[in-house]
Design an enzyme around this catalytic site. Sequence first.
Site, PDB file in Angstrom:
ATOM      1  N   GLU A 297       0.822  -1.203   0.000  1.00  0.00           N
ATOM      2  CA  GLU A 297       0.000   0.000   0.000  1.00  0.00           C
ATOM      3  C   GLU A 297       0.863   1.262   0.000  1.00  0.00           C
ATOM      4  OE1 GLU A 297      -2.698  -0.710   3.327  1.00  0.00           O
ATOM      5  OE2 GLU A 297      -4.000  -1.862   2.000  1.00  0.00           O
ATOM      6  N   ASP A 376      -8.437  -8.958   3.585  1.00  0.00           N
ATOM      7  CA  ASP A 376      -8.258  -7.889   4.568  1.00  0.00           C
ATOM      8  C   ASP A 376      -9.393  -7.850   5.582  1.00  0.00           C
ATOM      9  OD1 ASP A 376      -7.135  -5.725   5.771  1.00  0.00           O
ATOM     10  OD2 ASP A 376      -7.635  -4.276   4.214  1.00  0.00           O
ATOM     11  N   GLU A 404     -12.812  -2.618  11.790  1.00  0.00           N
ATOM     12  CA  GLU A 404     -12.616  -1.765  10.614  1.00  0.00           C
ATOM     13  C   GLU A 404     -13.687  -1.973   9.544  1.00  0.00           C
ATOM     14  OE1 GLU A 404      -8.812  -2.207   8.666  1.00  0.00           O
ATOM     15  OE2 GLU A 404      -9.487  -1.035   6.952  1.00  0.00           O
TER      16      GLU A 404
HETATM   17  C1  GCU Z   1      -6.135  -2.099   5.697  1.00  0.00           C
HETATM   18  C2  GCU Z   1      -6.445  -0.805   6.362  1.00  0.00           C
HETATM   19  C3  GCU Z   1      -5.300   0.145   6.349  1.00  0.00           C
HETATM   20  C4  GCU Z   1      -4.084  -0.548   6.943  1.00  0.00           C
HETATM   21  C5  GCU Z   1      -3.837  -1.845   6.218  1.00  0.00           C
HETATM   22  C6  GCU Z   1      -2.771  -2.677   6.880  1.00  0.00           C
HETATM   23  O1  GCU Z   1      -5.983  -1.943   4.331  1.00  0.00           O
HETATM   24  O2  GCU Z   1      -7.539  -0.214   5.729  1.00  0.00           O
HETATM   25  O3  GCU Z   1      -5.639   1.267   7.099  1.00  0.00           O
HETATM   26  O4  GCU Z   1      -2.984   0.261   6.858  1.00  0.00           O
HETATM   27  O5  GCU Z   1      -4.985  -2.638   6.231  1.00  0.00           O
HETATM   28  O6  GCU Z   1      -3.129  -3.609   7.566  1.00  0.00           O
HETATM   29  O7  GCU Z   1      -1.604  -2.403   6.717  1.00  0.00           O
END
Ligand code: GCU
Length: 836
Positions: A297, A376, A404
């Site tokens: 990400e 996720d 979440e």
């Molecule tokens: C999810 C979450 C993010 C987080 C990511 C992770 O995508 O929405 O906020 O950073 O998981 O676990 O690294």
Amino acid sequence: MMHFVLVLFLALGLAKAEDGSHAWLRYAPVPNPNGYRSLPSTIVALNSSKSSPVYTAGQELQKGIKGIFGKSLSINDTGKGPSSVVVGTAEAYKKNYGEFDEADALDEDGFFLSIEERRVRIIGQNQRAALYGAFEYLSRLAQANFSLVSYVSNPHAPIRWVNEWDNLDGSIERGYAGPSIFFRDGYVMENVTRAAEYARLLASIRVNGIVINNVNANAALLNERNIAGLGRLADAFRPYGVQLGISLNFASPQDFGGLPTFDPLDPTVDVWWANVTNKIYSRVSDFAGFLVKANSEGQPGPLTYNRTLADGANMFARALKPHGGIVMFRAFVYDHHLTPSNWKNDRANAAVEFFKDLDGKFDDNVVVQIKYGPIDFQVREPPSPLFSALRKTNTAIELQVTQEYLGHQDHLVYLAPMWKEILEFDLRVDNRPSKVKDIISSARFNRPLGGSAAVVNVGTNTTWLGSHLAMSNLYAYGILAWNPAAQAEDIIRDWIRLTFGFNRQVLDTVTEMSMKSWPAYENYSGNLGVQTLTDILYTHYGPNPASQDNNGWGQWTRADSVSIGMDRTVKNGTGNAGQYPPEIAMMFENIETTPDNLLLWFHHVPYTQRLKSGKTVIQHFYDAHYEGAATAQTFVTMWESLKGKIDEQRYDEVLFEQVYQAGHALVWRDSINQFYYNMSGIPDQAKRVGNHPYRIEAERMSLNGYEAYAVNPFHTASGYTAIVTTSNGTVGTATANITYASGTYDLAINYYDLIGGKSKYEVLINNRTVGAWTGDLEDRLGHAPSIYLDGHSAARITFKGVKVNKGDTLKIVGFPNGIEPAPIDYVSLLPPGTID
Ligand code: GCU
């Protein structure tokens, strides 16, 4: 008289208002204290140093026994004699009392608890183990369990950590309980009192490590002032046997250290990390280690330099090794720019693709931390296939206490049953029993390190998680990390007794609500393994199924007008089913053997596909959404049946949330059903979807100062349309003639509660006010707010028992505030008992 009232009050366990800060450590008086005739008369804590968990155990025993029995016991560190509760390490016990036969039965962090008539022994393999034993003893007493017992309790696995996604500015990523208890304005807080209280809570459920900052880490945590702050926090955690860890940003050597590179194989980078690590250890001698999110990400990582993830992880491992620290290296590595048009692309394949060939290449103080499912934290996922692919690598499971994708703690979702399904899942590696729980411990692959981590994200809210009932998840996490064989229902019953006392009806009702809550949430969100269907591009809260598809994030449902689901088969799809060991792969490869609840995870099928239940996929969607939302309504009545049996503050606060959840469950139901009805064109056999006989659509009322507004996503408004005031300074009125038969109705109004304004509303029948409210949910609920009219902001308020006559005039007056234009979706006049 006063005294009598007080005694009665205490006997009923109805303490004054409770704000939740004591969680399950309330030490409330038990109803039958005389049932325990053999209460020891002194406490012997075999360590007098204030930073020692054994000292803490002595204090805790004193406090607990005072609360539970009203008796003040003195503490000493040398006492002999039969009438004492002794707490200490095996070593100290032997020194003071001679023999201790069970010493060999204790694993690291394990304890021995022996409760005899007038003598209690709590002996830990180490200091914190003794504290765990003290909490166990107190938990038994607080539940009025006075039986005489003698047993050893050892942990299932050594790593039992929590992760907090706190940012240095005090905000918390995916946190729903207010700002950080660790950070403010870029630095570790000066006042660590609440951090210490949190460590106490964690110790009571045998959690032994806290990673205090976001996995999307800010390298400024490594500056001098913050390292001093880490020292303060570690000092606050140490008396509870909880070790501090931090998340690291992989690019720190460059971004923070000023080096030209962060290549893990560059010797200057190695030295840089060794220096930083040494600096931390010089202030925090028992530092637990690092958590690393790399190449995920948008985060930097070793792949930038064509190094492997193992090269990256081992760099930290080398720095930590001399100090005994460990690296939790996250397996959540994937490309979030996947091309959806390629049928074979699959984010779920990423972890195995990245990590499988690295098996055996990680240093022995590296643990690969794997999210429970391949995507996720969705409402239902199969276990990650990576658990079966790493045999020569330490692994831990990553769970999420913070909800979440599961309602942000504003929806009751007791997660232990879901975690149990994953932990007990048998992956049949090499056709042998290979439960996930045995893979993360040393049982299956004989790996010495391993265990669990849970993303918790507590905040400054007195309830810790923003909701009293959500705390059962934190409690359950600790219990399952210690003993995954524990049953979800037993755990919740213990938690209820500790949290709410002994009333049988409270126990049974909250148990029932909790055990029904995950299935209900799954029913009214995403069914059959299609994922949660929440808005993944915005708040991860309300419904927005379209957000899953046609973008690079890879959480695709592949829904079109005739079919839905990810084809993850080997024969025709992404091949993900083939990442599992053969027996499991075969099960998921075939529609007939795939369980219905994962059908759309593994298969792309027509909406008319028959399930094992005989229903079609689409009819199952409709029915499940009606059923789940109906269950959520029953949580309100169940909770209401407990009035007077729980202190008023917690009763009111939970009731408020349950009423909100009941309303939002209807938003979910209608939104998802409308979406798939619209997409498939297949009507609901029961004719409920799109057919709401009790509703008056706001846009059909006669409007003055209000205008129609096309809501986006369309399915988050009844009839796709709501009304908003024509300007944010205009008071709006919406009127309609009531055409229903005269009678008494529950008047429900669906509206949108946006952040950035607190509109006021009044509802009148023939100019007589029958209800009024303010759109201030942003102050009262923890979920991530929305600035739009959508599935996150949609809410319902109900005024019960309103008398109306046919021909009466219904009027709603909306007073906009800030950016919030007093939005209204519809009004329902519901004959009592009707839900719609
Ligand atoms: C999810 C979450 C993010 C987080 C990511 C992770 O995508 O929405 O906020 O950073 O998981 O676990 O690294």
